[in-house]
Design an enzyme around this catalytic site. Structure first.
Site, PDB file in Angstrom:
ATOM      1  N   ASP A 190      -8.219  -1.783   5.699  1.00 31.65           N
ATOM      2  CA  ASP A 190      -8.071  -0.424   6.550  1.00 31.65           C
ATOM      3  C   ASP A 190      -7.984   0.878   5.644  1.00 31.65           C
ATOM      4  OD1 ASP A 190      -5.510  -1.522   5.874  1.00 31.65           O
ATOM      5  OD2 ASP A 190      -4.714  -0.005   7.255  1.00 31.65           O
TER       6      ASP A 190
ATOM      7  N   THR B 228       0.957  -1.233  -0.214  1.00 30.68           N
ATOM      8  CA  THR B 228      -0.057  -0.074  -0.012  1.00 30.68           C
ATOM      9  C   THR B 228       0.657   1.390   0.003  1.00 30.68           C
ATOM     10  OG1 THR B 228      -1.652  -1.057   1.174  1.00 30.68           O
ATOM     11  CG2 THR B 228      -1.555   1.166   1.613  1.00 30.68           C
TER      12      THR B 228
ATOM     13  N   GLY C 280      -4.563  -5.500   6.734  1.00 29.64           N
ATOM     14  CA  GLY C 280      -5.951  -4.505   7.157  1.00 29.64           C
ATOM     15  C   GLY C 280      -6.682  -4.865   8.216  1.00 29.64           C
TER      16      GLY C 280
ATOM     17  N   THR D 248      -0.109   1.041   7.010  1.00 29.54           N
ATOM     18  CA  THR D 248       0.221  -0.163   5.883  1.00 29.54           C
ATOM     19  C   THR D 248       0.129  -1.444   6.712  1.00 29.54           C
ATOM     20  OG1 THR D 248       1.495  -1.177   4.467  1.00 29.54           O
ATOM     21  CG2 THR D 248       2.594   0.600   5.836  1.00 29.54           C
ATOM     22  N   GLY D 249      -0.150  -2.327   6.429  1.00 34.64           N
ATOM     23  CA  GLY D 249      -0.072  -3.607   7.157  1.00 34.64           C
ATOM     24  C   GLY D 249      -1.265  -4.490   6.914  1.00 34.64           C
TER      25      GLY D 249
END
Ligand code: ASP
Length: 309
Positions: A207, A176, A230, A227-228
């Protein structure tokens, strides 16, 4: 004049160190530098934080290296479904889109939802109708095609698995993009854009387009882009959590964002990172993965382009 600054990310799912070549690392760093400097140039000439974050995110969306815009991952149906959001910390106005296809720059569509509609969040067919009525060109799927992403999808498309970008290797997952900025007037903004997860189905939304989860900005506290994984970032209401720790507990930006990424999100097993800026132009970029594509620049002269810890 307020200190002005910008930070951007290209995801917390860097290629694991062994897979990263020097040539590829240079390509990533160049793309980060170009995107960062687009936004910084706007701030330098007196532009707004909102314009700066939109410009930086557009630049990252136009690069096939990141999982947003061109280079977005494939869904289970072999399509690209993109999500994006933007928020203005001065007015608390926000715009977001989800499950959109064929739009070159999803962040600009999110901006138009913020500026040109009464609403905050438009999804799917309705969001596409809004795009068409605002004159957006709908690009062919070929524009978004990237060989690496296609292979990632081929590897898992017959399974029920889904994957957060790059590779099955841990830490090779999240691509992302996002930007946060503080302008010369001390106003802050955040923007985030993503193609989501490879092989995603059922209208899965992460997310990134959710105000408060993957993206948030408030002049009282900070601007945040995440970022990660979601699902965990939604459950942790991560971006708003950083803001709340500052507003209600009086924590500094650095302490609040470290607390959320190194402690609170790990407690529910979420991995990833975020970039954040406060109204004094101070930047924080914590992550709990092996790396996070990131870059920053401040009118104090500090600047950085990094991938690993
Ligand atoms: N947070 C994004 C999502 O879950 C993925 C990422 O950060 O790469 O859709």
């Amino acid at each position: 004049m307020n200190t002005f600054s910008i930070a951007i990310h290209g995801g917390a799912g860097t290629l694991v160190k062994g897979m990263m070549t020097t040539a590829l690392e240079m390509q990533y760093k160049k793309a980060l530098e170009i995107a960062r400097d687009k936004g910084y140039g706007i701030l330098e000439s007196g532009g707004t934080a909102v314009d700066a974050v939109e410009a930086s995110v557009k630049s990252l969306e136009d690069s096939p290296l990141f999982n947003a815009g061109k280079g977005s991952v494939f869904t289970a149906e072999g399509t690209h479904e993109m999500d994006a959001s933007i928020m203005d910390g001065k007015t608390l106005n926000a715009g977001a889109v989800s499950l959109i296809t064929g739009i070159k720059n999803p962040v600009s569509l999110a901006r138009d939802v913020m500026d040109k509609s009464y609403h905050v969040f438009l999804a799917g067919d309705g969001a596409m109708e809004f795009a068409k009525s605002n004159g957006y060109e709908i690009k062919n799927p070929e524009y978004f095609y990237d060989e690496v992403r296609y292979q990632q999808w081929q590897d898992i498309k017959e399974s029920d698995n889904f994957q957060l970008d790059h590779s099955v290797k841990k830490d090779g997952k999240f691509g992302t993009v996002g930007a946060v900025a503080c302008d010369q007037n001390g106003n802050i903004a955040a923007a985030t854009s993503t193609g989501g997860m490879t092989n995603k189905k059922w209208g899965r939304v992460g997310d990134s387009p959710m105000i408060g989860a993957g993206n948030y900005a408030n002049n009282k506290t900070c601007a945040v882009s995440c970022t990660g994984s979601g699902e965990f970032f939604i459950r942790g209401v991560v971006a708003y959590d950083v803001s709340c720790l500052m507003e209600h507990k009086g924590l500094s930006l650095e302490v609040a964002s470290q607390e959320v990424i190194q402690k609170r999100i790990l407690e529910i097993k979420g991995d990833g990172g975020l970039i954040a800026v406060d109204v004094k132009g101070i930047i924080s970029m914590p992550f709990n993965t092996e790396g996070m594509y990131r870059a920053s620049k401040s009118s104090t002269g500090e600047e950085d382009i990094s991938i690993y810890k």
